[in-house]
Design a protein around this motif. Structure first.
Motif, PDB file in Angstrom:
ATOM      1  N   ILE A 129       0.879  -1.164   0.000  1.00 16.65           N
ATOM      2  CA  ILE A 129       0.000   0.000   0.000  1.00 16.65           C
ATOM      3  C   ILE A 129       0.918   1.216   0.000  1.00 16.65           C
ATOM      4  O   ILE A 129       1.892   1.269   0.753  1.00 16.65           O
ATOM      5  N   LEU A 130       0.613   2.187  -0.844  1.00 18.93           N
ATOM      6  CA  LEU A 130       1.386   3.421  -0.906  1.00 18.93           C
ATOM      7  C   LEU A 130       0.532   4.568  -0.394  1.00 18.93           C
ATOM      8  O   LEU A 130      -0.653   4.663  -0.743  1.00 18.93           O
ATOM      9  N   TYR A 131       1.111   5.432   0.432  1.00 15.49           N
ATOM     10  CA  TYR A 131       0.455   6.676   0.810  1.00 15.49           C
ATOM     11  C   TYR A 131       1.236   7.801   0.147  1.00 15.49           C
ATOM     12  O   TYR A 131       2.454   7.898   0.297  1.00 15.49           O
ATOM     13  N   VAL A 132       0.533   8.651  -0.592  1.00 14.98           N
ATOM     14  CA  VAL A 132       1.172   9.718  -1.357  1.00 14.98           C
ATOM     15  C   VAL A 132       1.129  11.009  -0.537  1.00 14.98           C
ATOM     16  O   VAL A 132       0.062  11.596  -0.359  1.00 14.98           O
ATOM     17  N   HIS A 133       2.299  11.427  -0.049  1.00 11.93           N
ATOM     18  CA  HIS A 133       2.395  12.666   0.733  1.00 11.93           C
ATOM     19  C   HIS A 133       2.354  13.886  -0.179  1.00 11.93           C
ATOM     20  O   HIS A 133       1.762  14.907   0.173  1.00 11.93           O
ATOM     21  N   GLU A 134       3.022  13.801  -1.323  1.00 13.38           N
ATOM     22  CA  GLU A 134       3.047  14.855  -2.347  1.00 13.38           C
ATOM     23  C   GLU A 134       2.830  14.179  -3.694  1.00 13.38           C
ATOM     24  O   GLU A 134       3.290  13.068  -3.902  1.00 13.38           O
ATOM     25  N   GLU A 135       2.125  14.852  -4.595  1.00 14.81           N
ATOM     26  CA  GLU A 135       1.863  14.252  -5.913  1.00 14.81           C
ATOM     27  C   GLU A 135       3.115  13.560  -6.440  1.00 14.81           C
ATOM     28  O   GLU A 135       4.213  14.103  -6.344  1.00 14.81           O
ATOM     29  N   CYS A 136       2.915  12.357  -6.970  1.00 17.31           N
ATOM     30  CA  CYS A 136       4.078  11.608  -7.437  1.00 17.31           C
ATOM     31  C   CYS A 136       3.886  11.113  -8.866  1.00 17.31           C
ATOM     32  O   CYS A 136       2.759  10.947  -9.342  1.00 17.31           O
ATOM     33  N   ILE A 137       5.027  10.909  -9.494  1.00 22.44           N
ATOM     34  CA  ILE A 137       5.089  10.245 -10.796  1.00 22.44           C
ATOM     35  C   ILE A 137       5.924   8.995 -10.579  1.00 22.44           C
ATOM     36  O   ILE A 137       7.063   9.070 -10.125  1.00 22.44           O
ATOM     37  N   PHE A 138       5.312   7.863 -10.860  1.00 14.91           N
ATOM     38  CA  PHE A 138       5.869   6.552 -10.562  1.00 14.91           C
ATOM     39  C   PHE A 138       5.958   5.786 -11.870  1.00 14.91           C
ATOM     40  O   PHE A 138       4.974   5.681 -12.600  1.00 14.91           O
ATOM     41  N   ILE A 139       7.125   5.245 -12.198  1.00 20.03           N
ATOM     42  CA  ILE A 139       7.307   4.500 -13.449  1.00 20.03           C
ATOM     43  C   ILE A 139       7.767   3.083 -13.137  1.00 20.03           C
ATOM     44  O   ILE A 139       8.666   2.886 -12.317  1.00 20.03           O
ATOM     45  N   THR A 140       7.137   2.099 -13.800  1.00 20.37           N
ATOM     46  CA  THR A 140       7.601   0.711 -13.721  1.00 20.37           C
ATOM     47  C   THR A 140       7.952   0.240 -15.123  1.00 20.37           C
ATOM     48  O   THR A 140       7.359   0.676 -16.106  1.00 20.37           O
ATOM     49  N   VAL A 141       8.934  -0.655 -15.199  1.00 15.84           N
ATOM     50  CA  VAL A 141       9.370  -1.203 -16.484  1.00 15.84           C
ATOM     51  C   VAL A 141       9.328  -2.727 -16.374  1.00 15.84           C
ATOM     52  O   VAL A 141       9.842  -3.300 -15.415  1.00 15.84           O
ATOM     53  N   HIS A 142       8.703  -3.358 -17.370  1.00 12.84           N
ATOM     54  CA  HIS A 142       8.532  -4.810 -17.365  1.00 12.84           C
ATOM     55  C   HIS A 142       9.013  -5.392 -18.691  1.00 12.84           C
ATOM     56  O   HIS A 142       8.646  -4.912 -19.760  1.00 12.84           O
ATOM     57  N   ARG A 143       9.793  -6.464 -18.633  1.00 13.31           N
ATOM     58  CA  ARG A 143      10.239  -7.186 -19.825  1.00 13.31           C
ATOM     59  C   ARG A 143       9.082  -8.041 -20.331  1.00 13.31           C
ATOM     60  O   ARG A 143       8.507  -8.824 -19.586  1.00 13.31           O
ATOM     61  N   THR A 144       8.718  -7.864 -21.602  1.00 13.02           N
ATOM     62  CA  THR A 144       7.622  -8.634 -22.174  1.00 13.02           C
ATOM     63  C   THR A 144       7.679  -8.591 -23.696  1.00 13.02           C
ATOM     64  O   THR A 144       8.218  -7.644 -24.269  1.00 13.02           O
ATOM     65  N   ASP A 145       7.116  -9.597 -24.322  1.00 14.23           N
ATOM     66  CA  ASP A 145       6.941  -9.599 -25.767  1.00 14.23           C
ATOM     67  C   ASP A 145       5.492  -9.294 -26.140  1.00 14.23           C
ATOM     68  O   ASP A 145       5.145  -9.277 -27.329  1.00 14.23           O
ATOM     69  N   CYS A 146       4.654  -9.066 -25.139  1.00 13.77           N
ATOM     70  CA  CYS A 146       3.243  -8.749 -25.386  1.00 13.77           C
ATOM     71  C   CYS A 146       3.131  -7.376 -26.041  1.00 13.77           C
ATOM     72  O   CYS A 146       3.980  -6.508 -25.844  1.00 13.77           O
ATOM     73  N   LEU A 147       2.040  -7.194 -26.775  1.00 12.31           N
ATOM     74  CA  LEU A 147       1.851  -5.941 -27.510  1.00 12.31           C
ATOM     75  C   LEU A 147       0.597  -5.175 -27.113  1.00 12.31           C
ATOM     76  O   LEU A 147       0.336  -4.105 -27.650  1.00 12.31           O
ATOM     77  N   THR A 148      -0.190  -5.734 -26.188  1.00 12.76           N
ATOM     78  CA  THR A 148      -1.360  -5.008 -25.699  1.00 12.76           C
ATOM     79  C   THR A 148      -1.298  -4.932 -24.182  1.00 12.76           C
ATOM     80  O   THR A 148      -0.686  -5.790 -23.528  1.00 12.76           O
ATOM     81  N   ILE A 149      -1.962  -3.937 -23.639  1.00 16.89           N
ATOM     82  CA  ILE A 149      -1.972  -3.750 -22.189  1.00 16.89           C
ATOM     83  C   ILE A 149      -2.616  -4.953 -21.507  1.00 16.89           C
ATOM     84  O   ILE A 149      -2.111  -5.445 -20.486  1.00 16.89           O
ATOM     85  N   GLU A 150      -3.686  -5.461 -22.075  1.00 20.05           N
ATOM     86  CA  GLU A 150      -4.377  -6.611 -21.484  1.00 20.05           C
ATOM     87  C   GLU A 150      -3.472  -7.839 -21.417  1.00 20.05           C
ATOM     88  O   GLU A 150      -3.453  -8.563 -20.421  1.00 20.05           O
ATOM     89  N   GLU A 151      -2.713  -8.086 -22.492  1.00 18.73           N
ATOM     90  CA  GLU A 151      -1.785  -9.224 -22.502  1.00 18.73           C
ATOM     91  C   GLU A 151      -0.682  -9.037 -21.478  1.00 18.73           C
ATOM     92  O   GLU A 151      -0.298  -9.983 -20.791  1.00 18.73           O
ATOM     93  N   VAL A 152      -0.167  -7.814 -21.377  1.00 23.46           N
ATOM     94  CA  VAL A 152       0.894  -7.533 -20.411  1.00 23.46           C
ATOM     95  C   VAL A 152       0.391  -7.764 -18.987  1.00 23.46           C
ATOM     96  O   VAL A 152       1.052  -8.445 -18.192  1.00 23.46           O
ATOM     97  N   VAL A 153      -0.768  -7.234 -18.663  1.00 26.77           N
ATOM     98  CA  VAL A 153      -1.321  -7.399 -17.310  1.00 26.77           C
ATOM     99  C   VAL A 153      -1.491  -8.871 -16.987  1.00 26.77           C
ATOM    100  O   VAL A 153      -1.153  -9.326 -15.891  1.00 26.77           O
ATOM    101  N   ALA A 154      -1.986  -9.655 -17.952  1.00 23.56           N
ATOM    102  CA  ALA A 154      -2.151 -11.093 -17.718  1.00 23.56           C
ATOM    103  C   ALA A 154      -0.816 -11.775 -17.489  1.00 23.56           C
ATOM    104  O   ALA A 154      -0.718 -12.710 -16.681  1.00 23.56           O
ATOM    105  N   GLU A 155       0.237 -11.322 -18.156  1.00 23.40           N
ATOM    106  CA  GLU A 155       1.548 -11.944 -18.026  1.00 23.40           C
ATOM    107  C   GLU A 155       2.265 -11.543 -16.730  1.00 23.40           C
ATOM    108  O   GLU A 155       2.906 -12.371 -16.097  1.00 23.40           O
ATOM    109  N   ILE A 156       2.183 -10.288 -16.352  1.00 20.47           N
ATOM    110  CA  ILE A 156       3.023  -9.810 -15.249  1.00 20.47           C
ATOM    111  C   ILE A 156       2.339  -9.840 -13.888  1.00 20.47           C
ATOM    112  O   ILE A 156       3.002  -9.651 -12.877  1.00 20.47           O
ATOM    113  N   THR A 157       1.033 -10.063 -13.841  1.00 25.28           N
ATOM    114  CA  THR A 157       0.346 -10.129 -12.527  1.00 25.28           C
ATOM    115  C   THR A 157      -0.304 -11.473 -12.319  1.00 25.28           C
ATOM    116  O   THR A 157      -0.421 -12.277 -13.201  1.00 25.28           O
TER     117      THR A 157
END
Length: 157
Positions: A129-157
């Protein structure tokens, strides 16, 4: 064909117990977060604040952008000040970058407050759980060969 044995350092009984306690505590913490998420969902439905529940899950439109580059999925999320965010459990280790802001991360290891610029690795199986004290910009990078967001979510979660 022969079978070769790989030598590994000896694991003591105490170390084995500590490892299983850690795994048990991690699962217990994840279950508590899931209970918290469910309680928020029920509360939001009862009080017609379902938009808050979407924010908690990081599902608010416009807050997240998605990019693909050479076998990588890059997810950028903007979270406003004074919000809670519940992370998904990821199947693989991946880097994350706090580009802007100030957040507290609640995990099975306790609470850690971080400020931008910051980067680290999210380990597979982690839920936070994250609590945001000040507005934040958060970036994650995932290795995948998927080409759609739905495919990526299914693969990485």
């Amino acid at each position: 064909m022969s079978l070769s044995l790989i030598k590994t350092p000896e694991l003591t009984y105490q170390e084995a117990c500590e490892f299983f306690d850690y795994k048990k505590n991690k699962l217990e913490f994840q279950n508590k977060i899931k209970q918290f998420e469910k309680a928020v969902e029920v509360f939001c439905k009862k009080t017609n604040q379902e938009e808050f529940n979407k924010k908690l899950k990081g599902e608010t439109e416009g807050a997240i952008t998605h990019n693909f580059a050479d076998g990588q999925y890059i997810r950028t999320a903007v979270a406003p000040k004074n919000t809670l965010v519940s992370t998904k459990i990821h199947a693989k280790n991946h880097p994350f970058f706090l580009m802007k802001g100030d957040i507290s991360i609640f995990s099975e290891e306790g609470v850690k407050r971080i400020q931008a610029p910051f980067h680290a690795i999210t380990e597979a199986g982690t839920k936070r759980i994250l609590y945001v004290h000040e507005e934040c910009i958060f970036i994650t990078v995932h290795r995948t060969d998927c080409l759609t967001i739905e495919e990526v979510v299914a693969e990485i979660t």
